[in-house]
Write a protein that holds these residues in place. Structure first.
Motif, PDB file in Angstrom:
ATOM      1  N   GLU A   7     -10.511   6.127  -8.462  1.00  8.67           N
ATOM      2  CA  GLU A   7     -11.406   5.143  -7.675  1.00  8.67           C
ATOM      3  C   GLU A   7      -9.982   4.056  -7.018  1.00  8.67           C
ATOM      4  N   THR A   8      -8.632   3.764  -7.390  1.00  9.72           N
ATOM      5  CA  THR A   8      -8.143   3.576  -6.036  1.00  9.72           C
ATOM      6  C   THR A   8      -7.818   4.831  -5.081  1.00  9.72           C
ATOM      7  N   LYS A  11     -10.859   3.437  -3.074  1.00  6.40           N
ATOM      8  CA  LYS A  11     -10.588   1.993  -2.098  1.00  6.40           C
ATOM      9  C   LYS A  11      -9.195   1.763  -1.306  1.00  6.40           C
ATOM     10  N   ASP A  14     -11.504   4.050   1.424  1.00  3.73           N
ATOM     11  CA  ASP A  14     -11.688   3.284   2.288  1.00  3.73           C
ATOM     12  C   ASP A  14     -11.075   2.312   3.397  1.00  3.73           C
ATOM     13  N   ALA A  21      -6.348  -1.995   0.076  1.00  2.74           N
ATOM     14  CA  ALA A  21      -6.663  -1.494  -1.297  1.00  2.74           C
ATOM     15  C   ALA A  21      -6.379  -2.525  -1.877  1.00  2.74           C
ATOM     16  N   GLU A  24      -8.485  -5.635  -2.422  1.00  2.00           N
ATOM     17  CA  GLU A  24      -9.518  -5.537  -2.896  1.00  2.00           C
ATOM     18  C   GLU A  24      -9.611  -5.208  -4.143  1.00  2.00           C
ATOM     19  N   ALA A  25      -8.947  -4.547  -4.619  1.00  2.00           N
ATOM     20  CA  ALA A  25      -8.372  -4.337  -6.640  1.00  2.00           C
ATOM     21  C   ALA A  25      -8.354  -5.347  -7.434  1.00  2.00           C
TER      22      ALA A  25
END
Length: 297
Positions: A7-8, A11, A14, A21, A24-25
């Motif tokens: 998932e990291t 992110k 993207d 990133a 966002e995380a």
């Protein structure tokens, strides 16, 4: 279910940078870089080309990006399917069925029950009617069997540590061999039993049976009472082989092919309904309420 570093990685791909990133995380850029480095090391491939203009996926990174999207979504869907399957299981009522506790009455009520609880299904669990099984099932509703259907009263419920939801009052009838002299009748009166052996469950099993027993002793001494300990096929065989009469209910008409269940003109009956745990599950509670409503219509 999958490596959370994926998932990291998504992110980061993207966002095009470690800093974005991380924002966002809600973690630090250092933590993002560490996760990507660990992922690349564990896979043995380079996922990003790093430059002052940002991050660009390598050919391996683009392949992993596509597959990671699928893997993560598939895992999430798997969890959803598992939860749905669990929900379906909780909506299944396991109905114990034996010759003395036939599930047929619920089959007859089922169309009406489903109008109140369309999501509930039931599964019939056959069992042999033995004293050991009766004790195990009635004392452990919810373990392998959720409910059974049959006659009961407070005495029996207290003895077996279970509860009952009454659907009907079932009149006491008499079971006789098809070869018995009384089998030619359509309906009995109590004087028909004079000179006969009447099988009754032992005193203390049921308040309603004991009430009938006391009336017979006081007012109908020409009837000979024979005690027995348990309703099962052996008891029905004893009735047929001995040419006895046995106290029964109409719902047992199909238990023994050589016995006839006959109505008798007396004011004696017993509750008939659903036996269940004193603390039923939410699904069983809904089912019991629906069954009660269905029986009243």
């Amino acid at each position: 279910m999958y490596n959370p570093q994926l998932e990291t990685f998504l992110k980061t791909a993207d966002a095009g940078s470690f800093n974005k990133a991380a924002e966002e995380a809600f973690i630090t850029p250092t933590a993002v870089i560490k996760q990507i480095n660990l992922l690349e090391k564990s896979l043995g491939v380079k996922l990003f080309d790093r430059s002052h203009r940002g991050l660009v996926l390598t050919k391996a990174g683009k392949s992993l990006y596509r597959d990671s999207k699928y893997i993560i979504q598939y895992c999430k869907d798997s969890v959803t399917r598992a939860k749905n399957a669990m929900q379906e299981d909780t909506n299944i009522i396991r109905v114990g069925s034996s010759p003395m506790t036939p599930a047929q009455i619920l089959v007859q009520l089922w169309p009406k029950i489903q109008t109140f609880c369309p999501d509930i299904k039931f599964k019939v669990i056959p069992f042999e009617n033995t004293p050991e099984n009766a004790k195990e099932i009635l004392g452990n509703f919810g373990k392998n069997i959720d409910v059974t259907v049959g006659i009961f009263d407070d005495t029996m419920l207290n003895l077996r540590a279970c509860s009952g939801t009454e659907l009907y009052r079932e009149p006491f009838c008499c079971a006789v061999s098809i070869h018995h002299r009384l089998a030619a009748k359509d309906r009995l009166v109590i004087s028909d039993l004079y000179g006969e052996n009447l099988m009754l469950m032992h005193r203390g099993w049921s308040h309603y049976v004991d009430k009938l027993r006391d009336e017979i002793w006081q007012n109908h001494s020409k009837i000979n009472i024979i005690d027995f300990d348990f309703y099962n096929v052996d008891a029905f065989n004893r009735c047929e082989n001995g040419n006895y009469i046995m106290l029964a209910v109409e719902k047992w008409a199909n238990v023994h092919p050589l016995l006839k269940i006959m109505p008798i003109e007396w004011e004696h009956s017993i509750p008939y309904g659903i036996l269940h745990s004193p603390t039923p599950s939410k699904t069983v509670e809904r089912f019991l309420k629906a069954a009660k409503q269905a029986a009243m219509e």
